[in-house]
Design a protein around this motif. Structure first.
Motif, PDB file in Angstrom:
ATOM      1  N   THR A  56      -1.469   5.132 -22.985  1.00  0.00           N
ATOM      2  CA  THR A  56      -2.218   3.506 -24.572  1.00  0.00           C
ATOM      3  C   THR A  56      -1.808   2.557 -22.726  1.00  0.00           C
ATOM      4  O   THR A  56      -2.692   1.923 -22.603  1.00  0.00           O
ATOM      5  CB  THR A  56      -1.958   3.833 -24.678  1.00  0.00           C
ATOM      6  OG1 THR A  56      -2.257   4.750 -26.021  1.00  0.00           O
ATOM      7  CG2 THR A  56      -2.531   2.036 -25.751  1.00  0.00           C
ATOM      8  N   LYS A  76       0.956  -2.024 -29.993  1.00  0.00           N
ATOM      9  CA  LYS A  76      -0.181  -1.815 -31.084  1.00  0.00           C
ATOM     10  C   LYS A  76      -0.174  -3.817 -31.111  1.00  0.00           C
ATOM     11  O   LYS A  76      -1.825  -3.791 -31.417  1.00  0.00           O
ATOM     12  CB  LYS A  76      -0.260  -1.682 -32.487  1.00  0.00           C
ATOM     13  CG  LYS A  76       0.639  -0.207 -33.107  1.00  0.00           C
ATOM     14  CD  LYS A  76       0.600   0.014 -33.563  1.00  0.00           C
ATOM     15  CE  LYS A  76       1.814   0.351 -34.136  1.00  0.00           C
ATOM     16  NZ  LYS A  76       1.736   0.648 -35.635  1.00  0.00           N
ATOM     17  N   LEU A 136      -2.683  -4.491 -28.474  1.00  0.00           N
ATOM     18  CA  LEU A 136      -3.789  -3.899 -28.845  1.00  0.00           C
ATOM     19  C   LEU A 136      -4.626  -4.926 -29.685  1.00  0.00           C
ATOM     20  O   LEU A 136      -6.193  -5.318 -29.104  1.00  0.00           O
ATOM     21  CB  LEU A 136      -3.780  -2.998 -28.919  1.00  0.00           C
ATOM     22  CG  LEU A 136      -3.583  -1.393 -28.080  1.00  0.00           C
ATOM     23  CD1 LEU A 136      -3.761  -0.426 -28.600  1.00  0.00           C
ATOM     24  CD2 LEU A 136      -5.144  -1.260 -26.629  1.00  0.00           C
TER      25      LEU A 136
END
Length: 135
Positions: free
Chosen positions: A33, A70, A73
């Motif tokens: 990621t 996160k 994102l």
């Protein structure tokens, strides 16, 4: 990610990521990621600092680091239509900006420095990286 709430910043200004914390259970997911986020910074310099911060913990990611990923994102999702816009401009003036957080890393007390260079109103170069020595 489909149900994620949009947020207005990739990483809060007061966030302090350190090596201490609960180890993240899926280091491979973290690596993949964060690696993908590095490609995003080519056209999204607004995320460079945040991505740089989470890249510093590739070897020992914690749940706090994953939460920061996160958040980046979620920010990317909220600002999907943002990007670099180059405009025809007769101005050939160069403007540069530099900033540093002066020993902002609590683990090694090194500074993170960043710069942005504009030709007229067009952003032509930028960088964000941790300095090699202690400030």
């Amino acid at each position: 990610m489909t149900g994620a709430k949009p947020i207005s910043t990739p990483l809060p200004a007061n966030s302090s990521l350190t090596k201490v914390g609960t180890p993240f259970s899926n280091a491979t997911l973290y690596h993949q990621t964060v690696g993908a986020l590095q490609y995003l910074t080519i056209t999204r310099p607004d995320q460079s600092y945040a991505v740089n911060k989470v890249c510093q913990f590739m070897y020992t990611p914690t749940t706090d680091h994953w939460n920061a990923v996160k958040q980046i994102l979620w920010y990317a999702k909220a600002t999907i239509h943002h990007g670099l816009l180059l405009k025809h401009n007769s101005s050939t003036h160069l403007h540069d900006y530099f900033d540093a957080d002066w020993a902002g890393c609590p683990d090694d007390h090194k500074s993170t420095g960043a710069y942005a260079i504009f030709l007229g109103r067009n952003l032509i170069a930028w960088s964000s990286k941790k300095q090699p020595t202690v400030a």
